[in-house]
Design a protein around this motif. Structure first.
Motif: not given
Length: 222
Positions: A101-111, A149-157, A161-169
């Protein structure tokens, strides 16, 4: 040509199917490749999977599919063999069964935040699970992938943490339920055609070429 792919990072056939589709696309002309857009959709094979378990992959699969551990081991050996024939590595002894589940949220963040890196992200997540023995529910592990992937680490975390992409999944999974997707990988082309399962490279290639030609030769609406 929009190709939506419903898949899970713990699904070996999704790993193989994604690879074969990409290989088929690489065989197209530049003009044909330019017409294709791939969209990754979330699907959890085991939405109730714990974050951590002492059980082996074979034990988890035996419980899930109501079979013996010996038969489950045979299944994993067979799928690893299938993967090897297309150049992919699956280290069954290293795999850590877990929630994706968390990995899917991460993928949506990247998308959403770095769409040009979506393929690389999916590649790293599949490789982490099947080849490197990474626990995909581990925040630290996902942050390490974000760093690659050279992403903004603090932004990803913060987003995780905030479950921003839970609904996207969850939205992806609702669509899957609505169109009756019961197994993955599942490919939907232009919301018109569905392809189920990990097809061979040549079959994907033949379909794509034929589909693009048919679209090109369609008469214009009056």
């Amino acid at each position: 040509m929009n190709i939506q792919i419903w898949s899970d990072f713990s699904c070996p056939f999704c790993y193989i199917g994604k690879h074969n589709l990409e290989q088929a696309i690489m065989q197209l002309s530049e003009e044909e490749m330019a017409q294709i857009k791939i969209q990754y959709r979330s699907f959890e094979l085991a939405p109730d999977a714990p974050l951590y378990t002492e059980e082996s992959l074979a034990e988890v699969l035996a419980e899930r599919y109501q079979t013996t551990v010996e038969k489950a081991k045979e299944m994993t050996i067979n799928t690893a063999g299938m993967a090897a024939t297309v150049g992919l590595t699956i280290n069954n002894d290293k795999i850590i069964p877990t929630s994706t589940f968390l990995a899917h949220q991460f993928l949506h963040y990247v998308a959403n935040q770095a769409p040009s890196k979506i393929k690389a992200c999916a590649d790293l997540l599949f490789k982490a699970y099947f080849e490197e023995g990474v626990n995909l529910s581990d925040m630290v592990a996902l942050i390490e992938i974000a760093d690659k992937l050279k992403l903004n680490i603090s932004d990803v975390k913060q987003a995780l943490d905030d479950e921003t992409y839970v609904n996207a999944v969850r939205d992806d999974e609702k669509i899957a339920h609505r169109i009756n997707i019961q197994s993955v990988p599942f490919f939907v082309i232009d919301n018109e055609i569905a392809i189920q399962g990990a097809q061979k490279v040549e079959d994907f290639h033949e379909f794509i070429v034929q589909y693009l030609n048919d679209k090109k030769n369609q008469p214009l609406d009056a």
